[in-house]
Design a protein around this motif. Structure first.
Motif, PDB file in Angstrom:
ATOM      1  N   ASP A   1     -84.321  -3.850  20.916  1.00  0.00           N
ATOM      2  CA  ASP A   1     -83.363  -5.492  20.824  1.00  0.00           C
ATOM      3  C   ASP A   1     -85.091  -6.064  20.957  1.00  0.00           C
ATOM      4  OD1 ASP A   1     -81.291  -5.368  21.847  1.00  0.00           O
ATOM      5  OD2 ASP A   1     -81.510  -5.297  23.512  1.00  0.00           O
TER       6      ASP A   1
ATOM      7  N   GLN B   1     -88.393 -14.181  16.135  1.00  0.00           N
ATOM      8  CA  GLN B   1     -87.519 -13.563  16.698  1.00  0.00           C
ATOM      9  C   GLN B   1     -87.544 -13.001  17.746  1.00  0.00           C
ATOM     10  OE1 GLN B   1     -86.065 -10.726  12.837  1.00  0.00           O
ATOM     11  NE2 GLN B   1     -86.394 -12.875  11.442  1.00  0.00           N
TER      12      GLN B   1
ATOM     13  N   SER C   1     -87.243 -14.843  20.567  1.00  0.00           N
ATOM     14  CA  SER C   1     -85.584 -15.356  20.766  1.00  0.00           C
ATOM     15  C   SER C   1     -85.122 -14.497  21.667  1.00  0.00           C
ATOM     16  CB  SER C   1     -85.038 -15.845  19.577  1.00  0.00           C
ATOM     17  OG  SER C   1     -83.992 -16.034  19.932  1.00  0.00           O
ATOM     18  N   ARG C   2     -84.861 -13.213  21.104  1.00  0.00           N
ATOM     19  CA  ARG C   2     -84.084 -12.543  21.859  1.00  0.00           C
ATOM     20  C   ARG C   2     -85.080 -12.305  23.630  1.00  0.00           C
ATOM     21  NH1 ARG C   2     -83.992  -9.645  17.506  1.00  0.00           N
ATOM     22  NH2 ARG C   2     -86.202  -8.607  16.857  1.00  0.00           N
TER      23      ARG C   2
ATOM     24  N   ARG D   1     -86.475 -14.562  25.131  1.00  0.00           N
ATOM     25  CA  ARG D   1     -86.320 -16.077  26.183  1.00  0.00           C
ATOM     26  C   ARG D   1     -84.707 -15.491  26.448  1.00  0.00           C
ATOM     27  NH1 ARG D   1     -88.976 -18.601  21.345  1.00  0.00           N
ATOM     28  NH2 ARG D   1     -90.369 -19.671  22.290  1.00  0.00           N
ATOM     29  N   HIS D   2     -83.368 -14.802  26.085  1.00  0.00           N
ATOM     30  CA  HIS D   2     -81.922 -14.529  26.101  1.00  0.00           C
ATOM     31  C   HIS D   2     -82.028 -13.505  27.145  1.00  0.00           C
ATOM     32  CE1 HIS D   2     -80.555 -16.749  22.854  1.00  0.00           C
ATOM     33  NE2 HIS D   2     -80.658 -16.151  22.056  1.00  0.00           N
ATOM     34  N   LYS D   3     -82.942 -12.559  27.171  1.00  0.00           N
ATOM     35  CA  LYS D   3     -83.261 -11.592  28.246  1.00  0.00           C
ATOM     36  C   LYS D   3     -83.363 -12.711  29.256  1.00  0.00           C
ATOM     37  CE  LYS D   3     -82.365  -7.490  26.181  1.00  0.00           C
ATOM     38  NZ  LYS D   3     -81.161  -7.200  26.411  1.00  0.00           N
ATOM     39  N   LYS D   4     -84.741 -13.565  29.678  1.00  0.00           N
ATOM     40  CA  LYS D   4     -84.559 -14.537  30.828  1.00  0.00           C
ATOM     41  C   LYS D   4     -83.785 -14.721  31.245  1.00  0.00           C
ATOM     42  CE  LYS D   4     -87.957 -17.303  32.105  1.00  0.00           C
ATOM     43  NZ  LYS D   4     -88.757 -18.456  32.316  1.00  0.00           N
ATOM     44  N   GLU D   5     -82.880 -15.310  30.537  1.00  0.00           N
ATOM     45  CA  GLU D   5     -82.058 -16.034  30.507  1.00  0.00           C
ATOM     46  C   GLU D   5     -81.369 -15.673  31.445  1.00  0.00           C
ATOM     47  OE1 GLU D   5     -79.825 -17.828  27.501  1.00  0.00           O
ATOM     48  OE2 GLU D   5     -81.930 -18.998  27.562  1.00  0.00           O
ATOM     49  N   ALA D   6     -80.234 -14.199  31.168  1.00  0.00           N
ATOM     50  CA  ALA D   6     -79.704 -12.835  31.748  1.00  0.00           C
ATOM     51  C   ALA D   6     -80.104 -12.804  33.007  1.00  0.00           C
ATOM     52  CB  ALA D   6     -79.589 -11.755  30.356  1.00  0.00           C
TER      53      ALA D   6
END
Length: 316
Positions: A249, A287, A290-291, A293-298
């Motif tokens: 990831d 890239q 971006s991944r 940031r998605h992990k932080k949101e999760a």
């Protein structure tokens, strides 16, 4: 478990995680420094040899004079000077890399020697003994659930801290790459003018000035990427069974470092290839960012869920 004990455990756990991370980074930095010093010595020997080859060609001899008359000496001298210049670029980059690692090791040693870590394990063992006694005297079922929530919260907060540090390092890498690309774009334009339109002495001088200026910017980008990779490793280390971060990831760099991409500054195609390589790495960084940031949101969503679970238990 009462609130005070939970807070103490969280604080101690965070501190132990911080110390373990410092020790891991110090060990890795010391290993990198040893390898970099070895490479630096090899490059210094290579540079000395190339410089000697140039000096030897400059000495008077009847053979060199004959080559000069026939025109072959200039060609050979140009080749030797080009090889010496490439060796010098590689050596200079190596020196900077060693200096960076020496500074990093010194900072990590100072951090590891922080007094707050001296009695950390003794504090932890004393707390565990106190915790075990408390659990024996209370409702084990509810307390076990609350303890799991507390443990998960600590792990996720540790993960979020690593994610924040990685994101910050990635932003610095993006800025460093942008600066290097901009400088090489200038050099590329001048090189095209010089190579295909006969720019003359002034254009050649400007081209070399831009390329030489790009050397430090490329080094800064390399340094930023090395730091970024370290932070990404910390994100990977912080992953747990309850909150996974798969290696695929975040680790997508096919060619993270690009030492010696300018081994021949005089060739237009090398400048263009170098710029393209920097652009490719920049896209990889974006890239990965971006991944992350998605992990932080999760992670943030998972903390909200844990808070809700804890509240249900405490209010039931």
């Amino acid at each position: 478990m009462n609130q005070t004990m939970q807070e103490r455990q969280m604080a101690l756990t965070m501190k132990r995680n911080e110390y373990a991370r410092v020790c891991r980074r110090l060990e890795d930095a010391q290993k990198q420094l040893s390898e970099a010093e070895s490479e630096n010595r090899r490059l210094e020997r290579a540079l000395t040899k190339e410089q000697k080859d140039v000096m030897d060609l400059g000495k008077f001899s009847f053979l060199n004079k004959l080559k000069e008359w026939t025109g072959s000496l200039d060609t050979r001298m140009e080749k030797e000077i080009s090889e010496a210049a490439a060796a010098e670029v590689a050596y200079n980059e190596s020196v900077k890399h060693v200096e960076d690692l020496e500074y990093e090791v010194s900072v990590l040693k100072k951090t590891a020697a922080n007094p707050e870590y001296v009695y950390l394990e003794e504090e932890w063992e004393a707390f565990i003994e106190e915790k075990e006694l408390w659990i024996r005297m209370n409702d084990e079922t509810s307390q076990a659930t609350l303890q799991k929530i507390a443990d998960d919260r600590v792990r996720i907060r540790s993960m979020m801290r690593e994610l924040d540090e990685a994101l910050e390092a990635g932003e610095k890498a993006e800025r460093a790459l942008d600066r290097a690309i901009d400088k090489l774009s200038n050099a590329e334009g001048l090189s095209m003018w010089d190579t295909f339109l006969g720019g003359g002495l002034l254009v050649s001088a400007l081209k070399y000035s831009e390329v030489n200026s790009s050397d430090d910017l490329v080094h800064q980008a390399q340094r930023a990427l090395r730091h970024y990779e370290t932070e990404l490793m910390d994100v990977q280390e912080a992953a747990t069974a309850s909150f996974q971060v798969n290696r695929n990831d975040i680790f997508t760099f096919t060619d993270l470092f690009f030492d010696n991409i300018f081994s021949d500054f005089a060739v237009h195609s090398r400048i263009t290839e170098g710029k393209q390589k920097l652009n490719d790495v920049l896209q990889d960084v974006r890239q990965v960012q971006s991944r992350l940031r998605h992990k932080k949101e999760a992670s943030e969503a998972e903390l909200v869920r844990l808070d809700a679970d804890e509240k249900r238990i405490l209010l039931s």
